[in-house]
Scaffold this motif. Structure first.
Motif, short mmCIF file in Angstrom:
data_model
loop_
_atom_site.label_atom_id
_atom_site.label_comp_id
_atom_site.label_asym_id
_atom_site.label_seq_id
_atom_site.Cartn_x
_atom_site.Cartn_y
_atom_site.Cartn_z
N ASP B 200 118.66 -23.99 37.76
CA ASP B 200 119.69 -23.17 38.40
C ASP B 200 119.08 -21.77 38.62
O ASP B 200 118.90 -21.04 37.65
CB ASP B 200 120.90 -23.13 37.46
CG ASP B 200 122.11 -22.54 38.12
OD1 ASP B 200 122.04 -22.19 39.32
OD2 ASP B 200 123.13 -22.40 37.42
N VAL B 201 118.77 -21.44 39.85
CA VAL B 201 117.94 -20.25 40.10
C VAL B 201 118.70 -19.16 40.83
O VAL B 201 119.40 -19.42 41.81
CB VAL B 201 116.70 -20.64 40.94
CG1 VAL B 201 115.84 -19.41 41.25
CG2 VAL B 201 115.87 -21.70 40.21
N THR B 202 118.55 -17.94 40.32
CA THR B 202 119.07 -16.76 41.03
C THR B 202 117.90 -15.83 41.32
O THR B 202 117.14 -15.47 40.42
CB THR B 202 120.10 -16.00 40.17
OG1 THR B 202 121.14 -16.90 39.80
CG2 THR B 202 120.69 -14.83 40.95
N VAL B 203 117.77 -15.45 42.59
CA VAL B 203 116.72 -14.51 42.97
C VAL B 203 117.34 -13.13 43.11
O VAL B 203 118.35 -12.97 43.80
CB VAL B 203 116.08 -14.92 44.32
CG1 VAL B 203 115.02 -13.91 44.74
CG2 VAL B 203 115.50 -16.33 44.23
N VAL B 204 116.75 -12.15 42.44
CA VAL B 204 117.25 -10.79 42.52
C VAL B 204 116.18 -9.89 43.13
O VAL B 204 115.06 -9.81 42.62
CB VAL B 204 117.63 -10.26 41.11
CG1 VAL B 204 118.10 -8.81 41.18
CG2 VAL B 204 118.70 -11.15 40.47
N GLU B 205 116.52 -9.25 44.23
CA GLU B 205 115.54 -8.42 44.94
C GLU B 205 116.14 -7.04 45.20
O GLU B 205 117.26 -6.94 45.71
CB GLU B 205 115.16 -9.12 46.26
CG GLU B 205 114.40 -8.28 47.26
CD GLU B 205 113.05 -7.77 46.76
OE1 GLU B 205 112.30 -8.57 46.15
OE2 GLU B 205 112.76 -6.57 46.95
N MET B 206 115.38 -6.02 44.89
CA MET B 206 115.84 -4.65 45.11
C MET B 206 115.95 -4.29 46.59
O MET B 206 116.87 -3.58 46.99
CB MET B 206 114.88 -3.67 44.44
CG MET B 206 115.34 -3.26 43.05
SD MET B 206 114.23 -2.04 42.27
CE MET B 206 113.87 -0.90 43.61
#
Lengths: 465, 465
Positions: B200-206
């Motif tokens: 279960d993947v969450t990508v967090v990008e600034m």
């Protein structure tokens, strides 16, 4: 002559030459019709390149799944729904044909299903189809009727025991065994496909090697790989006494002075093509021919003013991409949109595994011409990407001129060879030297690095070998 | 100074810059040593590009198998032996590292495992490893120590809850859930990989989009595809209050003025790299630096005579292929084998699915520079090969200058994008115009035709759209 319509161009044939020529004329704002006997897209799209690639993709996936444990997977069972495999390829062809029909509309091409006959220059008669009997009056005619598979004299296709590529593409069951006659691109692709799904395949080729137009190193490599995959490959072999009876095909395979009796459920004949000229011309029109092909000049003009021809119908190399190129050039020329160009070179591709792609001369050609050259070879076993993808079978072989260092020929066998060749094709078009290819930064890790390394290898500057 | 050996070149670091530089010097007949702390091949080969491509290939195959019914197969069950998936990638890295060691031997490179310190110009001390305490006297030194993954301040890698690419490559189990911090190439590749296997993947990008260095159209397309694949993607998002405890990682994801609490088993930090300069120089050697990177001139010379540097250690773009190029140029230059060239352009690749590859300027760059340009776009849905292979996601976008028609930038997303970009890279190197690319016959059916069609599309001459 009852109904007539007036066109700038009537294209006869809706294959890669015909549809491309018609669309190009549409782009140039011309009033154009394209008359196609069967379906937009022609043989290539409906009964050749496109559906066969769908079948081959399924075959590749099946083979990958059979070896999935190498990748870390335990696969319980794999049932092949062969009719569905074939259905998918038919639906891909159908989708692409619809796409061409959409492009016809978008480019205002009148798409007419039926057979066309050139009645007199400037007048095309529809001799079959819904609009049978109509005449199309036109300033220009482009003949793009293409070719069809050639059958052996004395044999009749029945779609079951005796087939060409066309019949096998529509066959919903897998022959238990098959003799493939002809080890050109088409023969080799279907041989791979049938074997991949478990058919017992024997390839019979008259010439001394498979893929006879390819570089010797490539032919040797692919033959070896095919044998490792379990196919029987017979080269320098003539087939005689072919008999079709009792649910089996038998023949005498004669290699030198040895004869072996072969027997199989089916025979796939892949020995080349013949021109589609039936009923093309009324007896009031005479075109100069070259063997059975329509003769054209460098501007794709036939011997009769206002009649042009492009694609397979003007003779070899019988390749869709060459046909498209020719037709676009012909149309540009006929409507004064630049000087039409004959093709100088073209890539050739075979989509079996390992794939094969090449452009320019083989080493054999180069030697025959007594040119000075250097060879650079790079094996995919030395490519990190190939090893990571477990696709390290094959190599890149580049032949460059001495001392200029320009590409004379390029030969690739292995994964994605058919995609990779494009870089060398552009390189040849731009007269790239080995140093320019070597000096172009190629992304790491990619298979394309092998093309850079092969260039470097011509002068012993490859890093990874 | 007890034992000394005398070299033409000592290379510090055995990655894509170091090993390539050492091999090149060997090819030129020089006496060369390569000192590597860990294993030949460096991060790229052992802990980066190569093993990650092996993992990604397994992920792609797994996804293909999950959808095998589309191709006509009924697959019973697929058990993922995850440790074996990882083992394969380790063994690929091992095989390639052995390959480099073989190349060292072949090119008479002394391969020394240990850490090296530049004691004084012309003298390298081995400060760890079996030969600790030895000194290598040398005419030239090439610094190629590269970079390593950067960690967030206050966090400590533990290989389980907090990881960089390095740790995840060696992890034998799949985290049930993972927050991937950073949507650059590395973050996106692992996000794809983990999700493909069911994490279960969450990508967090600034930044305001994924793959921020890519063209906006590409970023948008890939983000949409990722979401369709089931990943959660948060852009313009800062992570605050990261806590690691109780078998879970939690953080506050702040997007504008909204805050969302995220929780996962693991956190993958993929926020960039930092230079490997620890203990590189004794306090008798001072090199001019640029931020934390070694400063070099156009010939890869540092501020100290006889000391060169190449690869990630001289700063961005931190790409293996650029590193290799620089090192080969540096070595050619130091041994008077032609004028070393700085790189002018380079392709960038991301190997998630859909793949992304690009070279040159984005449309955003071109606009910022107020250049005149035209764009040609070709979707893979219009490619017969892509449809046949069921890989029609993506497009080719080509930006050419006006009126010259030369490539300013090229952007590809979709199947084999990372291979296809090579053609445009060579095209840019040779200053190809859109017409030359359009005029190059591309094999049919291939994905590479899309590159020709995109060129044609810049001037509305594409046939298939």
């Amino acid at each position: 002559m009852a109904d007539t319509s007036s066109y700038d161009l009537v294209v006869i044939g809706g294959g890669p030459a015909g549809y491309a020529g018609a669309i190009r004329a549409g782009q140039l704002g011309k009033k154009v019709a394209c008359v196609e006997m069967e379906r937009a897209g022609g043989t290539c799209l409906n009964w050749g390149c496109i559906p066969s690639k769908a079948l081959l993709k399924s075959a590749e996936l099946y083979q990958k799944m059979l070896h999935a444990d190498d990748f870390g997977f335990n696969v319980g069972s794999i049932d092949v729904d062969f009719p569905k495999v074939v259905e998918r390829s038919r639906s891909v062809a159908n989708q692409m044909a619809k796409g061409i029909e959409f492009l016809f509309k978008k480019n205002k091409v009148d798409y007419i299903v039926g057979q066309a006959q050139i009645n007199v220059p400037g007048m095309v008669e529809l001799i079959s189809g819904d609009r049978k009997g109509e005449y199309l009056s036109t300033k220009n005619i482009l003949i793009a009727t293409g070719c069809r598979a050639r059958m052996l004299p004395g044999l009749t296709k029945d779609g079951k025991q005796v087939m060409t590529a066309r019949e096998i593409l529509d066959r919903r069951d897998l022959p238990k065994s098959c003799i493939v006659m002809g080890a050109g691109a088409i023969g080799m692709e279907f041989a791979y496909f049938l074997n991949a799904f478990g058919s017992d395949v024997t390839v019979v080729e008259m010439m001394d090697r498979v893929l006879p137009v390819e570089d010797d190193d490539v032919s040797k490599f692919v033959e070896k790989s095919f044998k490792k995959q379990g196919l029987k490959v017979m080269t320098g072999t003539k087939a005689e006494n072919i008999t079709v009876a009792d649910g089996k095909v038998t023949l005498d395979a004669m290699t030198g002075d040895k004869t072996e009796k072969l027997e199989a459920e089916s025979l796939l004949v892949a020995i080349g093509v013949q021109a589609n000229t039936d009923k093309l011309l009324s007896n009031r029109v005479k075109l100069e021919m070259h063997r059975n092909y329509v003769k054209v000049d460098a501007h794709y003009r036939t011997s009769v003013k206002g009649i042009y021809a492009a694609g397979d119908i003007i003779g070899p190399p019988w390749l869709a991409h060459v046909a498209t190129y020719e037709a676009v050039q012909a149309v540009n020329g006929m409507f004064d949109h630049g000087e039409p160009r004959p093709y100088v070179r073209f890539p050739g591709c075979t989509y079996c595994q390992p794939q094969v792609a090449s452009i320019g001369m083989t080493e054999r050609d180069v030697k025959a011409k007594e040119l000075k050259y250097k060879v650079g070879k790079f094996p995919f076993t030395a490519s990190g990407k190939a090893v990571a993808a477990m696709e390290s079978e094959g190599f890149v072989k580049l032949i460059v001129s001495e001392p200029e260092g320009e590409i004379l020929g390029a030969h690739i066998t292995g994964a994605e060879a058919t995609e990779l060749i494009a870089e060398y094709a552009l390189g040849m078009e731009l007269e790239a030297t080995w140093e320019e290819i070597h000096g172009t930064i190629h992304a790491h890790p990619t298979l394309s690095e092998a093309l850079m390394e092969a260039a470097a290898a011509t002068h012993n500057e490859a890093i990874h070998i």
